[in-house]
Enzyme design. Structure first.
Site: not given
Length: 283
Positions: A180, A239
């Site tokens: 990611r 995050c």
């Protein structure tokens, strides 16, 4: 003894009936937002209350926020009191993801000035593995009064992150998976990639093969290697939505590298503004 980072399942077992302890179940699934509460009703650590990530530990999403905006602190303080928490309570939070969700409540309580809060090391899975008691009985709760003493220095907003990176005043650490971070895979947010200048440290690196936190020494060595000449107070964690980033922040506290901060909006907020730069290049 006060627990301020982690508590072992063995130590919690000794305090299950301690009136000064409040246990909170934070199990959650991004794929099924009611799965955590369903699991709680089917079995939980005795006396545990349940905290829902979306309903209790976040506020409503808007056009300008990430996926898990910080909760209204006034409302959260009322909920804490309703859960029987006062300013002397030793709070223990757990989930079934080695602290990935419980870390959010751990950090929120610290924001409110309550440091007597610890994540259960190994969480519900480790508790079950050792055949410690589980119940379906809902706790009998005596409401209390919790008074907040909030700190304004534990979080940064998007502009502060942007300016801090431009001035090389902060070290930004992204807790998402490498795929990611690199923009190779993105199944949650509409845009892939990362904030230019952010370093990648998946929160899973804080754990051993049993889902327990690594030793303080191991964590200290790894984070020191990552942050280089930056001091812990210059480190900012992010995050996808400001939840699992708390795991890296917790790991630094376990390591004795105290004072790092959180960018609560994280990637899902950052990409709301098309004027903010994104990258798929590794640093």
């Amino acid at each position: 003894m006060n627990y301020t980072t982690l508590i072992s399942v063995e130590d919690l077992l000794q305090h299950l009936n301690d009136p000064g302890y409040v246990i909170i179940d934070c199990r959650f699934s991004l794929a099924d937002t009611e799965a955590g509460f369903t699991a709680y009703r089917h079995g939980h650590i005795p006396n545990a209350r349940y905290a829902h990530l979306d309903k209790d530990l976040s506020s409503n999403i808007t056009d300008f926020t990430g996926r898990h905006p910080l909760p209204n602190f006034t409302q959260l303080v009322k909920k804490l009191g309703a859960w029987g928490i006062d300013n002397n309570s030793q709070i223990v939070v757990y989930d079934d993801a080695s602290g990935a969700f419980a870390g959010r409540l751990w950090w929120l309580l610290r924001c409110l000035g309550h440091n007597k809060v610890a994540v259960l090391d190994g969480g519900y899975n480790h508790w079950q593995k050792l055949s410690f008691p589980i119940t379906t009985i809902l706790p009998s709760i005596k409401p209390s009064i919790f008074r907040a003493y909030p700190s304004e220095h534990l979080a940064l907003n998007a502009l502060e992150v942007q300016n801090g990176l431009a001035q090389r005043a902060i070290c930004l650490i992204d807790a998402r998976t490498p795929e990611r971070y690199r923009g190779e895979q993105e199944s949650i947010d509409p845009i892939a990639g990362h904030i230019p200048g952010a370093l990648n440290r998946p929160f899973q690196l804080n754990l051993d093969s049993n889902g327990l936190f690594l030793s303080a020494e191991a964590l200290r060595n790894q984070f020191n290697t990552l942050i280089g000449d930056k001091n812990p107070q210059q480190v900012v964690h992010m995050c996808g939505s400001g939840v699992t980033a708390c795991h890296n922040l917790l790991a630094m506290e376990v390591a004795g590298l105290t004072g790092s901060k959180l960018y609560p909006g994280s990637w899902s907020e950052w990409i709301r503004n098309k004027n903010r730069s994104i990258s798929t290049k590794c640093n």
